[in-house]
Design an enzyme around this catalytic site. Sequence first.
Site: not given
Ligand code: UD1
Ligand code: CA
Length: 475
Positions: A17, A89, A151, A345
């Site tokens: 995003r 995930g 979530g 600079r």
């Molecule tokens: C996540 C939570 C959601 C919560 C929110 C709070 C899950 C499924 N959802 O959603 O319940 O309300 O955070 O901010 O956990 N990441 C990885 N590997 C992956 C996916 C993600 O390392 O395969 C890391 C991302 O880099 C990030 C963090 O995990 O730093 C959270 O991932 P993100 O995609 O931001 O989760 P949200 O959709 O915000």
């Molecule tokens: Ca997040």
Amino acid sequence: MSSSLEIIVLAAGKGTRMKSQMPKVLHRLCGRTLLERVLRAGAALAPKKIVVVAGYGEDALRKELELLRDQAFLSGIEVEVRVQAEQRGTGHAAEIGLAGVSANAELVLVLPGDGPLLRGSDLQPLAAAVQSAGAELGVLTCLHPNPEGFGRIIRSESGAVEAIVEEKDCSKEQRGIQEINTSIYLGRRSFFAKALPTLESKNAQGELYLTDVVKYAVQNGCSVVTVTSDDTAPVLGANTRHELSQLEALRRHEINRAWMEAGVTLEDPVNTYIDEDVEIGPDTFIGAGTRLRGRTIIENNVRIEGLSLIQDSHIETGSHIRLSCEIERSKVGAECDIGPFAHLRPGSFLWEKVKIGNFVETKKVELHRGVKANHLTYLGDAEVGGGTNIGAGTITCNYDGLRKHQTKIGAACFIGSNTALVAPVEVGSGAYVGAGSTITQSVPGGALGVARGAQRNIEGWAARKKITAREPEQS
Ligand code: UD1
Ligand code: CA
């Protein structure tokens, strides 16, 4: 903390995003990357080790960690990178992180890498609750007036937590729940070791959700505690550039307020941008639109009129930075007078009472006490002795097309306007250079160096050419 604690930071996601080439956690907020901010919050709990789960942009992330490793907040903490090659995930990422956690660690704190305003103090209540209840798992939740995208925390009628459901998997009713998951979990290592391998991807996004460890705990009789905060900012993630800018505005407001409380005048705090690691002395005035970046130090009684960008620089007491200057990796001594529209600079080193006026550019220079370069000048790869006056339009020709060369000007010299100093060249102390000179040979101390065509006046020339004054042409 009394029990041995280690931390997993989830930072493998691309941050789709953000629409960026750079991984989300390397975006910056008030001068620090999101990753640094989360590491600082975690480090405040004095863990033995932090495991960072990297994936998208792994190399860039490793580089950032290299830069952070030497900082005091990480001293005594082992930092290890584990790679999640395919982002399947948050649950999958946590499992990969857990493999890096030491076998003798009792507690594991899982932090999302994208929560930039989190502080150590926000984690303390969760740690205390898990410890005092002897719980297997603790989850930090938050009451959010606009829970869209998060979530949701599902509770039984008795109030016990039952599950976390992602918005995409929520029923209409569940969407109305305002208690959200912060994605901050603290649990026993042994609990995560049992729960994480059981996760399945039967959900709207087809991912392994870390959130499902709550359901696992409830189904397997493992005790879960929740700590609920009503302060949303510290636990919110920066998923989009808009969210990042909103969180940055909150932090900026706090930083600016703290400086005002410390005795610094901010003419327009809403339009003043001060990075986290900047230091400012009391009775300094900072005008509207000023940007103080990186490790900048502004001492006391400095006046910065505004619209200036000062990066990784040191401005000593009593100096005056007039409107619209750019100063980078430079040092400005006490009681200097800079600008308006000056460009210092990297490597510009000014001793005290130096005057740099409008449209003057400096680079890798040492200007001793009281040097004046008031107008339209370029000084690069040069040293200028105390009290020397550099006339308008003076240029150090430091580059021969291949290499850079030094110009050395002694103390108490007078360099006439529109002089070109072709480096390498020296002007000895007390020497004068005539205006309009192109100096290619050194000028001895106390001498006058003149290097220009001698003037000829040809009497009566205009009349002979029948050149008469004409009215200006109409355009
Ligand atoms: C996540 C939570 C959601 C919560 C929110 C709070 C899950 C499924 N959802 O959603 O319940 O309300 O955070 O901010 O956990 N990441 C990885 N590997 C992956 C996916 C993600 O390392 O395969 C890391 C991302 O880099 C990030 C963090 O995990 O730093 C959270 O991932 P993100 O995609 O931001 O989760 P949200 O959709 O915000
Ligand atoms: Ca997040």
